[in-house]
Scaffold this active site. Structure first.
Site, mmCIF file in Angstrom:
data_model
loop_
_atom_site.group_PDB
_atom_site.id
_atom_site.type_symbol
_atom_site.label_atom_id
_atom_site.label_comp_id
_atom_site.label_asym_id
_atom_site.label_seq_id
_atom_site.Cartn_x
_atom_site.Cartn_y
_atom_site.Cartn_z
ATOM 1 N N ARG A 95 -2.838 13.804 2.582
ATOM 2 C CA ARG A 95 -2.133 14.722 3.485
ATOM 3 C C ARG A 95 -2.671 16.142 3.356
ATOM 4 O O ARG A 95 -2.695 16.903 4.291
ATOM 5 C CB ARG A 95 -0.633 14.717 3.170
ATOM 6 C CG ARG A 95 0.056 13.445 3.599
ATOM 7 C CD ARG A 95 1.417 13.329 2.979
ATOM 8 N NE ARG A 95 1.301 13.250 1.519
ATOM 9 C CZ ARG A 95 2.326 13.230 0.692
ATOM 10 N NH1 ARG A 95 3.536 13.325 1.164
ATOM 11 N NH2 ARG A 95 2.130 13.140 -0.605
ATOM 12 N N SER A 133 8.669 10.915 2.156
ATOM 13 C CA SER A 133 9.922 10.175 2.312
ATOM 14 C C SER A 133 11.104 10.982 1.770
ATOM 15 O O SER A 133 12.163 11.035 2.394
ATOM 16 C CB SER A 133 9.825 8.828 1.594
ATOM 17 O OG SER A 133 8.810 8.053 2.175
HETATM 18 N N1 COA Z 1 2.933 10.025 5.245
HETATM 19 C C1 COA Z 1 4.138 10.310 4.751
HETATM 20 N N2 COA Z 1 4.432 10.318 3.454
HETATM 21 C C2 COA Z 1 3.451 10.017 2.602
HETATM 22 C C3 COA Z 1 2.161 9.689 3.028
HETATM 23 C C4 COA Z 1 1.915 9.719 4.418
HETATM 24 N N3 COA Z 1 0.720 9.445 4.923
HETATM 25 N N4 COA Z 1 1.391 9.461 1.950
HETATM 26 C C5 COA Z 1 2.199 9.601 0.874
HETATM 27 N N5 COA Z 1 3.429 9.936 1.274
HETATM 28 C C6 COA Z 1 4.596 10.233 0.430
HETATM 29 C C7 COA Z 1 5.400 9.015 0.089
HETATM 30 O O1 COA Z 1 6.386 8.752 1.063
HETATM 31 C C8 COA Z 1 6.017 9.425 -1.217
HETATM 32 O O2 COA Z 1 7.097 10.271 -0.969
HETATM 33 P P1 COA Z 1 8.283 10.428 -1.999
HETATM 34 O O3 COA Z 1 7.698 10.749 -3.331
HETATM 35 O O4 COA Z 1 9.008 11.527 -1.392
HETATM 36 O O5 COA Z 1 9.002 9.115 -1.963
HETATM 37 C C9 COA Z 1 4.966 10.315 -1.865
HETATM 38 O O6 COA Z 1 4.158 10.758 -0.798
HETATM 39 C C10 COA Z 1 4.140 9.612 -2.871
HETATM 40 O O7 COA Z 1 3.557 8.513 -2.243
HETATM 41 P P2 COA Z 1 2.582 7.581 -2.994
HETATM 42 O O8 COA Z 1 1.597 8.348 -3.757
HETATM 43 O O9 COA Z 1 2.090 6.597 -2.003
HETATM 44 O O10 COA Z 1 3.502 6.941 -4.080
HETATM 45 P P3 COA Z 1 4.237 5.672 -3.976
HETATM 46 O O11 COA Z 1 5.264 5.673 -5.057
HETATM 47 O O12 COA Z 1 4.773 5.428 -2.606
HETATM 48 O O13 COA Z 1 3.115 4.558 -4.326
HETATM 49 C C11 COA Z 1 1.574 3.301 -5.739
HETATM 50 C C12 COA Z 1 2.271 4.640 -5.448
HETATM 51 C C13 COA Z 1 2.491 2.145 -5.392
HETATM 52 C C14 COA Z 1 0.347 3.174 -4.881
HETATM 53 C C15 COA Z 1 1.159 3.309 -7.213
HETATM 54 O O14 COA Z 1 2.229 3.775 -7.989
HETATM 55 C C16 COA Z 1 0.788 1.939 -7.712
HETATM 56 O O15 COA Z 1 -0.257 1.409 -7.388
HETATM 57 N N6 COA Z 1 1.664 1.347 -8.538
HETATM 58 C C17 COA Z 1 1.453 0.004 -9.113
HETATM 59 C C18 COA Z 1 1.150 0.090 -10.615
HETATM 60 C C19 COA Z 1 -0.280 0.467 -10.839
HETATM 61 O O16 COA Z 1 -1.195 -0.244 -10.485
HETATM 62 N N7 COA Z 1 -0.466 1.613 -11.507
HETATM 63 C C20 COA Z 1 -1.781 2.144 -11.798
HETATM 64 C C21 COA Z 1 -2.289 2.916 -10.615
HETATM 65 S S1 COA Z 1 -3.911 3.505 -10.920
#
Ligand code: COA
Length: 166
Positions: A95, A133
């Site tokens: 973003r 979110s």
């Molecule tokens: N539009 C709107 N919001 C966005 C966005 C977009 N294009 N991209 C990211 N966001 C927001 C998300 O809604 C989220 O908001 P919030 O914190 O207010 O809820 C925030 O940005 C963080 O998003 P993101 O980085 O995608 O985190 P996440 O918790 O949704 O997902 C995973 C992260 C699932 C990809 C990561 O934790 C994961 O892979 N976990 C599995 C365990 C693992 O393998 N760990 C090692 C990773 S190297």
């Protein structure tokens, strides 16, 4: 990883809830791969507004017209899920430059864990570059207008969940 001619990618996240920013990336990502899985992280320790089933259901409803998009759940390491399911790429959105450091670290760690899986980063379109979110939920809670930031179905679900349908 088993070789497959089908190019499969996953767009992982918690999606609590899905926003138009996520949806934009799903639509654009789906054009780059034969199959795009939207991977909903099932993490019972995370305090979410929507239950896991609700989050999955919302994404299914909002992507039902996208033929090559599949909604899946995963827990544990994303890299392991990719290897087990012959996923070639992880799609992530950028973003702003502030997202870069975190995404860069994750991409490197995921490459370390699953060297054949590429991370593909797509820049978000300008109008969704500032939303998250949590921000959407907070603004909605205080009756701010978020109708341009989330799909109509998400707005209805938020209405039901936060304001009891009113
Ligand atoms: N539009 C709107 N919001 C966005 C966005 C977009 N294009 N991209 C990211 N966001 C927001 C998300 O809604 C989220 O908001 P919030 O914190 O207010 O809820 C925030 O940005 C963080 O998003 P993101 O980085 O995608 O985190 P996440 O918790 O949704 O997902 C995973 C992260 C699932 C990809 C990561 O934790 C994961 O892979 N976990 C599995 C365990 C693992 O393998 N760990 C090692 C990773 S190297």
């Amino acid at each position: 990883m088993e070789k497959s001619s089908l190019k499969k990618a996953i767009y992982p996240g918690s999606f609590d809830p899905l926003t138009n920013g996520h949806l934009d990336l799903i639509i654009r990502g789906s054009k780059l791969f034969d199959e795009l899985q939207v991977g909903v992280l099932n993490n019972p320790n995370k305090n979410s507004l929507f239950t896991f089933d609700e989050r999955v259901n919302i994404i299914k409803e909002c992507t039902k017209n996208l033929d090559n998009v599949k909604v899946v759940s995963f827990d544990g390491l994303l890299a392991k899920y990719c290897e087990k399911n012959n996923i070639n790429a992880i799609v992530r959105g950028l973003r702003a430059t502030s997202d870069f450091e975190y995404e860069f670290q994750m991409a490197h760690m995921n490459r370390e864990l699953a060297p054949d899986v590429e991370t593909v980063m797509l820049t978000t379109i300008t109008e969704y570059s500032y939303i998250s979110s949590s921000l959407v939920k907070e603004v909605f809670k205080f009756n701010g207008d978020i109708s341009k930031l989330v799909p109509d179905f998400v707005l209805e679900e938020l209405m039901r969940k936060v304001h009891g349908g009113k």
